[in-house]
Design a protein around this motif. Sequence first.
Motif, short mmCIF file in Angstrom:
data_model
loop_
_atom_site.label_atom_id
_atom_site.label_comp_id
_atom_site.label_asym_id
_atom_site.label_seq_id
_atom_site.Cartn_x
_atom_site.Cartn_y
_atom_site.Cartn_z
N LYS A 116 13.50 -31.77 -8.68
CA LYS A 116 12.76 -31.23 -9.82
C LYS A 116 12.90 -32.22 -10.97
CE LYS A 116 12.23 -27.30 -12.84
NZ LYS A 116 11.17 -26.39 -12.58
N THR A 139 4.81 -27.91 -12.08
CA THR A 139 6.14 -27.38 -12.34
C THR A 139 7.22 -28.46 -12.32
OG1 THR A 139 6.55 -27.00 -9.99
CG2 THR A 139 5.52 -25.19 -11.23
N TYR A 141 8.65 -29.26 -9.54
CA TYR A 141 9.49 -28.92 -8.40
C TYR A 141 8.78 -29.31 -7.10
CZ TYR A 141 11.97 -26.21 -4.87
OH TYR A 141 12.64 -25.84 -3.74
#
Length: 180
Positions: A116, A139, A141
Amino acid sequence: MNLKRIAIAGTVAAAVVAGGTALAAPASADTTSYAAPYGYWPVLRQGQTSENVRALQWFLSCDGYDQPAPSHFGPKTRANVVAFQQRYLTSFDGNVGAQTWRALLTHAAPTGYGQKNNCVKALQVLLNKWRYSDDLPITGYHGPRTKQKLIRFQSGHGLPATGTPDLRTYHKLIATASGS
């Protein structure tokens, strides 16, 4: 005799003009778009707006450069590109061509499964250029959805479908027009 003088004068004038041009326009750090073995990379410059610019901004941020990601290559992005080039390349001009792309992806692109970070955001932006009916949320991630979309992209472009991007995958993501 006059023809010989004219020929010599013309040769001297051409040399002076060529020399003056070379001195007036210093060699640019990165306006070349070609780098073997991958081929052509897009050249990004200040003033441009695109998903490639947005990905560039996330990669710069991943490498520690304070960088907003508005998809516009403005003065802040150019300053960060110059700083990056000064750190990793022998010359710099603030343009992002083949040399800068390769250095950036070598130094600032850890995007393995489960990570991440802002480099994963860049990967997600690049993957969203291909609208496989499901845009990824940005995101940062690298989870199952990012891996699945990456595998789909890799297999569709003749790359090893590993779910982890390598330099060849990034080249295809950046250099190939979306939908190709």
